[in-house]
Scaffold this motif. Sequence first.
Motif, short mmCIF file in Angstrom:
data_model
loop_
_atom_site.label_atom_id
_atom_site.label_comp_id
_atom_site.label_asym_id
_atom_site.label_seq_id
_atom_site.Cartn_x
_atom_site.Cartn_y
_atom_site.Cartn_z
N UNK A 90 0.85 -1.31 -0.05
CA UNK A 90 0.07 0.12 -0.01
C UNK A 90 0.97 1.15 0.03
N UNK A 91 0.51 2.44 -0.86
CA UNK A 91 1.06 3.35 -0.80
C UNK A 91 2.37 3.39 -1.60
N UNK A 92 2.43 2.25 -2.46
CA UNK A 92 3.61 2.28 -3.50
C UNK A 92 3.73 3.55 -4.45
N UNK A 93 2.42 3.96 -4.64
CA UNK A 93 2.44 5.11 -5.73
C UNK A 93 1.95 6.39 -4.96
N UNK A 94 2.13 7.56 -5.50
CA UNK A 94 1.71 8.87 -4.97
C UNK A 94 0.08 8.90 -4.70
N UNK A 95 -0.52 8.36 -6.02
CA UNK A 95 -1.96 8.40 -6.07
C UNK A 95 -2.54 7.26 -5.50
N UNK A 96 -1.95 6.34 -4.93
CA UNK A 96 -2.46 5.64 -3.91
C UNK A 96 -3.18 4.16 -4.96
N UNK A 97 -3.16 4.50 -6.39
CA UNK A 97 -3.69 3.42 -7.16
C UNK A 97 -2.50 2.67 -7.60
N UNK A 98 -2.75 1.32 -7.91
CA UNK A 98 -1.78 0.41 -8.22
C UNK A 98 -0.81 0.60 -9.49
N UNK A 99 0.29 0.36 -9.59
CA UNK A 99 1.23 0.94 -10.49
C UNK A 99 1.20 -0.28 -11.76
N UNK A 100 0.81 0.35 -12.70
CA UNK A 100 0.44 -0.63 -13.85
C UNK A 100 1.35 -0.48 -15.22
N UNK A 101 2.71 0.39 -15.14
CA UNK A 101 3.42 0.50 -16.11
C UNK A 101 3.73 -0.76 -16.82
N UNK A 102 4.00 -1.72 -16.01
CA UNK A 102 4.62 -3.20 -16.71
C UNK A 102 3.59 -3.68 -17.60
N UNK A 103 2.23 -3.68 -17.16
CA UNK A 103 1.28 -4.08 -18.04
C UNK A 103 0.79 -3.09 -19.46
N UNK A 104 0.89 -1.99 -19.19
CA UNK A 104 0.97 -0.85 -20.11
C UNK A 104 1.92 -1.06 -21.19
N UNK A 105 3.37 -1.31 -20.71
CA UNK A 105 4.24 -1.59 -21.59
C UNK A 105 4.19 -2.82 -22.50
N UNK A 106 3.59 -3.89 -21.95
CA UNK A 106 3.43 -4.94 -22.54
C UNK A 106 2.31 -5.12 -23.51
N UNK A 107 1.11 -4.15 -23.24
CA UNK A 107 -0.14 -3.82 -24.25
C UNK A 107 0.40 -3.02 -25.45
N UNK A 108 1.34 -2.10 -25.15
CA UNK A 108 1.70 -1.28 -26.03
C UNK A 108 2.56 -1.90 -27.02
N UNK A 109 3.58 -2.93 -26.42
CA UNK A 109 4.39 -3.47 -27.31
C UNK A 109 3.61 -4.42 -28.23
N UNK A 110 2.46 -5.08 -27.98
CA UNK A 110 1.52 -5.94 -28.64
C UNK A 110 0.78 -5.13 -29.55
N UNK A 111 0.73 -3.68 -29.59
CA UNK A 111 -0.05 -2.74 -30.27
C UNK A 111 -1.41 -2.89 -29.77
N UNK A 112 -1.72 -3.20 -28.71
CA UNK A 112 -3.23 -3.22 -28.49
C UNK A 112 -3.37 -2.14 -27.61
N UNK A 113 -3.43 -0.63 -28.25
CA UNK A 113 -3.61 0.56 -27.66
C UNK A 113 -4.78 0.74 -26.57
N UNK A 114 -5.86 -0.02 -27.20
CA UNK A 114 -6.99 0.25 -26.08
C UNK A 114 -6.90 -0.54 -25.07
N UNK A 115 -6.32 -1.67 -24.91
CA UNK A 115 -6.18 -2.40 -23.63
C UNK A 115 -5.06 -1.62 -22.91
N UNK A 116 -3.96 -0.87 -23.53
CA UNK A 116 -3.13 -0.08 -22.78
C UNK A 116 -3.54 1.06 -22.10
N UNK A 117 -4.55 1.64 -22.71
CA UNK A 117 -5.02 2.79 -22.31
C UNK A 117 -6.08 2.62 -21.18
N UNK A 118 -6.89 1.47 -21.40
CA UNK A 118 -7.88 1.04 -20.09
C UNK A 118 -6.88 0.63 -18.79
N UNK A 119 -5.79 0.00 -19.06
CA UNK A 119 -4.92 -0.31 -17.93
C UNK A 119 -4.34 0.70 -17.30
#
Length: 214
Positions: A90-119
């Motif tokens: 808990x408190x890993x990020x300033x916003x208090x929301x979970x850190x999703x960068x890893x997942x966003x990077x994966x979806x962007x690499x797969x060129x699934x922009x919609x999934x990256x955006x939602x994530x």
Amino acid sequence: GNKALEWAEKGVAAFGNKADRRLQDLLAELYHRRKRHDEAMSLIWLQFKKHPGLPAYQHLQKHADRCKQWPEWREQALKQVHKSIARQPKGWTRSGKPEHSRLVEIYLWEQDVEAAWQTANAGSCGEALWLQLAGLREKIHPRDAIRVYRMLIGPIVERTNNDAYAQAAGLLRRVKRLMGQLGEEGEFRQYLARIRVEYKRKRNFMKLLEKFGD
């Protein structure tokens, strides 16, 4: 031949999970060549579990493709990334929301922009990733891009250095262009006026804003 296999197996067995990655890769390669794909994949999977991010994900795909098993491994890999996100303290990020960068990077690499955006929107993610996402959404979803640029301008200006001011002014130019395309020049002028009030103490930033006219 078998000598190499024996040597690699001994090395990996001796070091267990601390075995050198190149040695694990070599052993996996030797297993693939002998059609012992399951053994190859379990080695590469151990690597992925240790660092469930984009480089390990790409590596896993490369090996899974050798035995045409990527769909199954992909599903397992994404589950693993979700697990690692759930384990964040808990408190890993300033916003208090979970850190999703890893997942966003994966979806962007797969060129699934919609999934990256939602994530990205479901959690928090790095500034560079937000910029990349906004750039990709500008054409079809200009309002999404505007929202991201406006969200980033403040924190960038607060870095109080000339590079940051130049970057913030660049984002402001994008906002101006996009709002102009949407016929929202009036709203942009109001927004610019608020920015000028909020950051009036940052004189070098104010100088850059003079170029925006009124």
